[in-house]
Scaffold this motif. Sequence first.
Motif, mmCIF file in Angstrom:
data_model
loop_
_atom_site.group_PDB
_atom_site.id
_atom_site.type_symbol
_atom_site.label_atom_id
_atom_site.label_comp_id
_atom_site.label_asym_id
_atom_site.label_seq_id
_atom_site.Cartn_x
_atom_site.Cartn_y
_atom_site.Cartn_z
ATOM 1 N N GLN A 145 7.098 3.287 -8.492
ATOM 2 C CA GLN A 145 6.396 2.526 -9.528
ATOM 3 C C GLN A 145 4.877 2.603 -9.374
ATOM 4 O O GLN A 145 4.135 1.842 -9.982
ATOM 5 C CB GLN A 145 6.852 1.058 -9.509
ATOM 6 N N VAL A 146 4.425 3.540 -8.538
ATOM 7 C CA VAL A 146 2.986 3.718 -8.335
ATOM 8 C C VAL A 146 2.628 5.198 -8.417
ATOM 9 O O VAL A 146 3.477 6.079 -8.279
ATOM 10 C CB VAL A 146 2.519 3.180 -6.963
ATOM 11 N N GLU A 147 1.348 5.447 -8.651
ATOM 12 C CA GLU A 147 0.810 6.805 -8.657
ATOM 13 C C GLU A 147 -0.403 6.832 -7.746
ATOM 14 O O GLU A 147 -1.250 5.932 -7.801
ATOM 15 C CB GLU A 147 0.411 7.186 -10.083
ATOM 16 N N GLN A 148 -0.451 7.824 -6.866
ATOM 17 C CA GLN A 148 -1.598 7.948 -5.965
ATOM 18 C C GLN A 148 -2.863 8.157 -6.805
ATOM 19 O O GLN A 148 -2.906 9.028 -7.684
ATOM 20 C CB GLN A 148 -1.388 9.117 -5.008
ATOM 21 N N LYS A 149 -3.874 7.362 -6.564
ATOM 22 C CA LYS A 149 -5.067 7.389 -7.414
ATOM 23 C C LYS A 149 -5.748 8.753 -7.424
ATOM 24 O O LYS A 149 -6.282 9.179 -8.442
ATOM 25 C CB LYS A 149 -6.057 6.303 -6.974
ATOM 26 N N ILE A 150 -5.729 9.447 -6.260
ATOM 27 C CA ILE A 150 -6.434 10.734 -6.198
ATOM 28 C C ILE A 150 -5.732 11.827 -7.002
ATOM 29 O O ILE A 150 -6.286 12.906 -7.200
ATOM 30 C CB ILE A 150 -6.631 11.201 -4.742
ATOM 31 N N LEU A 151 -4.500 11.551 -7.477
ATOM 32 C CA LEU A 151 -3.773 12.521 -8.304
ATOM 33 C C LEU A 151 -3.940 12.241 -9.795
ATOM 34 O O LEU A 151 -3.472 13.014 -10.635
ATOM 35 C CB LEU A 151 -2.283 12.527 -7.936
ATOM 36 N N ILE A 152 -4.577 11.137 -10.138
ATOM 37 C CA ILE A 152 -4.858 10.831 -11.547
ATOM 38 C C ILE A 152 -6.046 11.688 -11.971
ATOM 39 O O ILE A 152 -7.131 11.591 -11.380
ATOM 40 C CB ILE A 152 -5.152 9.333 -11.723
ATOM 41 N N PRO A 153 -5.848 12.589 -12.953
ATOM 42 C CA PRO A 153 -6.861 13.621 -13.262
ATOM 43 C C PRO A 153 -8.287 13.103 -13.432
ATOM 44 O O PRO A 153 -9.226 13.662 -12.858
ATOM 45 C CB PRO A 153 -6.337 14.245 -14.566
ATOM 46 N N GLU A 176 -11.173 10.910 4.708
ATOM 47 C CA GLU A 176 -12.248 10.295 5.501
ATOM 48 C C GLU A 176 -12.700 8.966 4.905
ATOM 49 O O GLU A 176 -13.026 8.019 5.620
ATOM 50 C CB GLU A 176 -13.429 11.278 5.556
ATOM 51 N N TYR A 177 -12.708 8.892 3.578
ATOM 52 C CA TYR A 177 -13.158 7.673 2.903
ATOM 53 C C TYR A 177 -11.980 6.841 2.361
ATOM 54 O O TYR A 177 -12.184 5.929 1.565
ATOM 55 C CB TYR A 177 -14.138 8.030 1.772
ATOM 56 N N PHE A 178 -10.765 7.173 2.821
ATOM 57 C CA PHE A 178 -9.547 6.397 2.540
ATOM 58 C C PHE A 178 -9.153 6.361 1.061
ATOM 59 O O PHE A 178 -8.356 5.513 0.659
ATOM 60 C CB PHE A 178 -9.698 4.957 3.076
ATOM 61 N N PHE A 179 -9.688 7.275 0.264
ATOM 62 C CA PHE A 179 -9.292 7.310 -1.148
ATOM 63 C C PHE A 179 -7.807 7.630 -1.297
ATOM 64 O O PHE A 179 -7.146 7.149 -2.211
ATOM 65 C CB PHE A 179 -10.113 8.357 -1.916
ATOM 66 N N ASP A 180 -7.274 8.445 -0.387
ATOM 67 C CA ASP A 180 -5.883 8.894 -0.498
ATOM 68 C C ASP A 180 -4.874 7.786 -0.193
ATOM 69 O O ASP A 180 -3.678 7.949 -0.446
ATOM 70 C CB ASP A 180 -5.626 10.097 0.416
ATOM 71 N N LEU A 181 -5.332 6.656 0.353
ATOM 72 C CA LEU A 181 -4.417 5.562 0.697
ATOM 73 C C LEU A 181 -4.129 4.644 -0.490
ATOM 74 O O LEU A 181 -3.257 3.784 -0.404
ATOM 75 C CB LEU A 181 -5.000 4.719 1.839
ATOM 76 N N HIS A 182 -4.842 4.832 -1.594
ATOM 77 C CA HIS A 182 -4.797 3.849 -2.679
ATOM 78 C C HIS A 182 -3.997 4.335 -3.892
ATOM 79 O O HIS A 182 -3.994 5.519 -4.224
ATOM 80 C CB HIS A 182 -6.213 3.450 -3.070
ATOM 81 N N TYR A 183 -3.338 3.371 -4.520
ATOM 82 C CA TYR A 183 -2.368 3.654 -5.576
ATOM 83 C C TYR A 183 -2.617 2.784 -6.800
ATOM 84 O O TYR A 183 -3.177 1.689 -6.696
ATOM 85 C CB TYR A 183 -0.941 3.398 -5.068
ATOM 86 N N GLN A 184 -2.173 3.295 -7.939
ATOM 87 C CA GLN A 184 -2.254 2.547 -9.187
ATOM 88 C C GLN A 184 -0.844 2.242 -9.666
ATOM 89 O O GLN A 184 0.028 3.120 -9.649
ATOM 90 C CB GLN A 184 -2.999 3.373 -10.235
ATOM 91 N N ALA A 185 -0.607 0.997 -10.053
ATOM 92 C CA ALA A 185 0.715 0.618 -10.563
ATOM 93 C C ALA A 185 0.971 1.314 -11.891
ATOM 94 O O ALA A 185 0.083 1.407 -12.739
ATOM 95 C CB ALA A 185 0.786 -0.889 -10.729
ATOM 96 N N LYS A 186 2.178 1.834 -12.065
ATOM 97 C CA LYS A 186 2.563 2.438 -13.335
ATOM 98 C C LYS A 186 2.807 1.332 -14.366
ATOM 99 O O LYS A 186 3.045 0.174 -13.994
ATOM 100 C CB LYS A 186 3.838 3.275 -13.152
ATOM 101 N N PRO A 187 2.759 1.677 -15.659
ATOM 102 C CA PRO A 187 3.083 0.678 -16.681
ATOM 103 C C PRO A 187 4.483 0.099 -16.428
ATOM 104 O O PRO A 187 5.389 0.821 -16.013
ATOM 105 C CB PRO A 187 3.051 1.482 -17.986
ATOM 106 N N ASN A 188 4.631 -1.188 -16.623
ATOM 107 C CA ASN A 188 5.916 -1.895 -16.437
ATOM 108 C C ASN A 188 6.365 -1.972 -14.982
ATOM 109 O O ASN A 188 7.535 -2.241 -14.707
ATOM 110 C CB ASN A 188 7.031 -1.263 -17.286
ATOM 111 N N ALA A 189 5.448 -1.714 -14.051
ATOM 112 C CA ALA A 189 5.784 -1.882 -12.624
ATOM 113 C C ALA A 189 6.113 -3.350 -12.355
ATOM 114 O O ALA A 189 5.560 -4.250 -12.987
ATOM 115 C CB ALA A 189 4.611 -1.433 -11.757
ATOM 116 N N LYS A 190 7.033 -3.578 -11.411
ATOM 117 C CA LYS A 190 7.473 -4.937 -11.107
ATOM 118 C C LYS A 190 7.196 -5.256 -9.638
ATOM 119 O O LYS A 190 8.019 -4.965 -8.767
ATOM 120 C CB LYS A 190 8.971 -5.079 -11.397
ATOM 121 N N PRO A 191 6.038 -5.836 -9.355
ATOM 122 C CA PRO A 191 5.712 -6.169 -7.969
ATOM 123 C C PRO A 191 6.617 -7.261 -7.421
ATOM 124 O O PRO A 191 7.134 -8.098 -8.166
ATOM 125 C CB PRO A 191 4.261 -6.643 -8.050
ATOM 126 N N VAL A 192 6.817 -7.236 -6.123
ATOM 127 C CA VAL A 192 7.536 -8.299 -5.416
ATOM 128 C C VAL A 192 6.507 -9.097 -4.627
ATOM 129 O O VAL A 192 5.754 -8.529 -3.842
ATOM 130 C CB VAL A 192 8.587 -7.719 -4.452
#
Length: 232
Positions: A145-153, A176-192
């Motif tokens: 339910q997430v997409e890695q932010k660095i893969l968003i064009p 090095e700057y931890f960009f690869d650790l961060h994610y964006q929730a997809k539409p209709n994602a359901k967090p717990v």
Amino acid sequence: MTNTLTDNNQIKVISSFSELINTNFQGEINALCWSRSLAGDFKEIVNKLELKENITEVSVDDLLALQLSEHGNFAREIILKDIQLLTDFGASPSLNLLKSYERDDELDFISTDVYSYHIDRSPIETDTFLCTYHGAASDILPNDQVEQKILIPEIREKLKKLHDGTEAEFETFLEEYFFDLHYQAKPNAKPVNLGLGHLWRLAVDHPTQQVLPCVHRAPAENEGEYRLLLIC
């Protein structure tokens, strides 16, 4: 929309500390929850502790020095026992009184603070343990339910302009700057929501990990309320 503990394939609910530390992550399961309903007045502890900065580490001595009611003492005993259990296991638990974490607003197109969905990474075999005793609690999301932010064009293109180097160097720059650790929730994602009182064990990204790391984020704090969080 928020999911519950029992209808999520990434969570296994267990009933003891022994089970929490001895159960292996497998398949989609990358979050273990020792589900607990805790007695005690944790708000009294929060009210009697002194916030020295936005994140104040509370020592065992700080806890023991508090003059508490019977219900406050129940809460203190629970925290002390959790600290002891994790310490005996070999972890290094930290009890934090939290007003807020530092915000990362340097770039307007990507955030790398803990309020952003992210994973934890370690070079050694370890997991993240956490329990919120008071205040707002963290959220987790299933990996599908997430997409890695660095893969968003559009984000990737802006990061490339920021870096202005070779492709090989770019991948190192992202780590090095931890960009690869961060994610964006997809539409209709359901967090717990991790809730209050439960002790969680979340999978971390390290070389021996057999499952995907658990994607999580710190919550927006409730107005005028501090959080009391045990984490390691």
